[in-house]
Design a protein around this motif. Structure first.
Motif, PDB file in Angstrom:
ATOM      1  N   LEU A 294       0.834  -1.202   0.000  1.00  0.00           N
ATOM      2  CA  LEU A 294       0.000   0.000   0.000  1.00  0.00           C
ATOM      3  C   LEU A 294       0.870   1.254   0.000  1.00  0.00           C
ATOM      4  N   GLY A 295       1.938   1.240   0.790  1.00  0.00           N
ATOM      5  CA  GLY A 295       2.840   2.384   0.848  1.00  0.00           C
ATOM      6  C   GLY A 295       3.495   2.673  -0.490  1.00  0.00           C
ATOM      7  N   VAL A 296       3.945   1.606  -1.176  1.00  0.00           N
ATOM      8  CA  VAL A 296       4.564   1.780  -2.497  1.00  0.00           C
ATOM      9  C   VAL A 296       3.569   2.416  -3.463  1.00  0.00           C
ATOM     10  N   ILE A 297       2.334   1.932  -3.446  1.00  0.00           N
ATOM     11  CA  ILE A 297       1.307   2.455  -4.363  1.00  0.00           C
ATOM     12  C   ILE A 297       1.024   3.924  -4.079  1.00  0.00           C
ATOM     13  N   LEU A 298       0.853   4.280  -2.803  1.00  0.00           N
ATOM     14  CA  LEU A 298       0.515   5.661  -2.456  1.00  0.00           C
ATOM     15  C   LEU A 298       1.645   6.632  -2.779  1.00  0.00           C
ATOM     16  N   VAL A 299       2.866   6.246  -2.465  1.00  0.00           N
ATOM     17  CA  VAL A 299       3.994   7.144  -2.726  1.00  0.00           C
ATOM     18  C   VAL A 299       4.233   7.296  -4.232  1.00  0.00           C
ATOM     19  N   THR A 300       4.112   6.186  -4.970  1.00  0.00           N
ATOM     20  CA  THR A 300       4.282   6.264  -6.418  1.00  0.00           C
ATOM     21  C   THR A 300       3.195   7.133  -7.046  1.00  0.00           C
ATOM     22  N   TYR A 301       1.938   6.895  -6.659  1.00  0.00           N
ATOM     23  CA  TYR A 301       0.832   7.674  -7.213  1.00  0.00           C
ATOM     24  C   TYR A 301       0.942   9.139  -6.812  1.00  0.00           C
ATOM     25  N   GLY A 302       1.359   9.391  -5.550  1.00  0.00           N
ATOM     26  CA  GLY A 302       1.556  10.770  -5.110  1.00  0.00           C
ATOM     27  C   GLY A 302       2.637  11.468  -5.905  1.00  0.00           C
TER      28      GLY A 302
END
Length: 316
Positions: A294-302
């Motif tokens: 989840l962290g990877v997805i949020l930081v990448t999308y951000g």
């Protein structure tokens, strides 16, 4: 107008696609590298010998690559300082800690702990004003850290826990976070990733050679067959690709996205350790790994949203 809009869309995709591909490929190589280190120990290679010879091999590979591209690493006092500091925190120190800890805490735990640098990197990047604060990316970093924290806490509570090695392993991400920020702040002007990577690895090889002066730390490789040499050669190619991608991601994605290499490495490395090396799954694996993803997805999308906003403001 339509052509211009299509070019703009293509530009946005190229802006975020290269860092994302570097993140996924580089992270996967970290997961593979961690498991190779465990296997190397099982066939008689010491952590120092395995790390030294594979780093040296990777340095040769990247030097030949830089020579082919006519981008040889420059040699002057400021650049040499950059090589040695980056090598100490990003390669020699952190990897020697991780490779030495694997026999005591397991490859899966080390792979998961390598996902810890995002919070330290993000906080430093905010304080030093390298990156602006965004709620989405902050939430992603916190999620990834929480996932790794859950796994670390469960490891401490295990009856056979080696407190010394667990604590020492936790020092590795601190060095990685320092390296992420240092390379960003002091990246030499007008130099490419293919020029800097071999210089850093050559410096790391020299630092590891100095460690061999200490009693009981040998660079000797067991000459029982071709298998140890083969594993070293494989790790050399893994390191060469890993550190070239690291510098590319550093240049295109920034220090926080770079620090998520470890999180991706955990997602790849843990299943390999469990299913191919027969390690017991760490307690809290499902919850911890889910938070990391989840962290990877949020930081990448951000990061994608932030780059799009910057492109929009420039075009206006």
């Amino acid at each position: 107008m339509v052509s211009s809009a299509q070019q703009g869309t293509l530009g946005h995709k190229q802006t975020w696609l290269l860092p994302l591909l570097c993140l996924l490929a580089g992270g996967a190589l970290i997961g593979i590298s961690t498991n190779l280190a465990k296997y190397a120990g099982e066939i008689g290679l010491t952590p120092l010998a395995f790390l030294f010879w594979s780093i040296t091999g990777a340095a040769v590979i990247l030097f030949i690559y830089a020579l082919w591209r006519r981008e040889l690493p420059p040699l002057n006092k400021p650049i040499l300082s950059y090589y040695f500091v980056a090598a100490l925190v990003s390669v020699a120190g952190s990897n020697l800690i991780f490779f030495s800890a694997i026999p005591h805490v397991g490859a899966s735990f080390v792979a998961l702990i390598i996902s810890l640098p995002p919070l330290l990197t993000y906080l430093a990047a905010i304080v030093l004003r390298i990156e602006p604060f965004t709620k989405l990316r902050a939430l992603g970093v916190i999620a990834a850290l929480a996932g790794a924290g859950i796994l670390a806490a469960r490891k401490f509570s295990a009856p056979d826990a080696s407190v010394f090695w667990i604590v020492l392993t936790l020092c590795g991400p601190v060095l990685l976070a320092i390296g992420n920020i240092y390379r960003t702040l002091y990246w030499p002007a007008n130099l490419s990733a293919s020029a800097l990577a071999p210089g850093m690895l050559i410096a790391a090889s020299g630092l590891l050679a100095l460690v061999s002066i200490v009693p009981h730390y040998s660079l000797a490789v067991p000459m029982t067959g071709l298998l140890p040499l083969g594993v070293i050669v494989l790790q050399a190619f893994v390191f060469a690709a890993q550190f070239l991608l690291l510098f590319l991601l550093q240049k295109t994605g920034g220090p926080v996205l770079l620090s998520l290499l470890g999180a991706v490495g955990a997602v790849v490395g843990v299943p390999i350790a469990i299913f191919l090396q027969n390690e017991s799954p760490p307690e809290g694996l499902i919850l911890g790994a889910s938070l990391i993803v989840l962290g990877v997805i949020l930081v990448t999308y951000g990061g994608v949203k932030m780059m799009r906003a910057e492109k929009g403001s420039v075009s206006e």
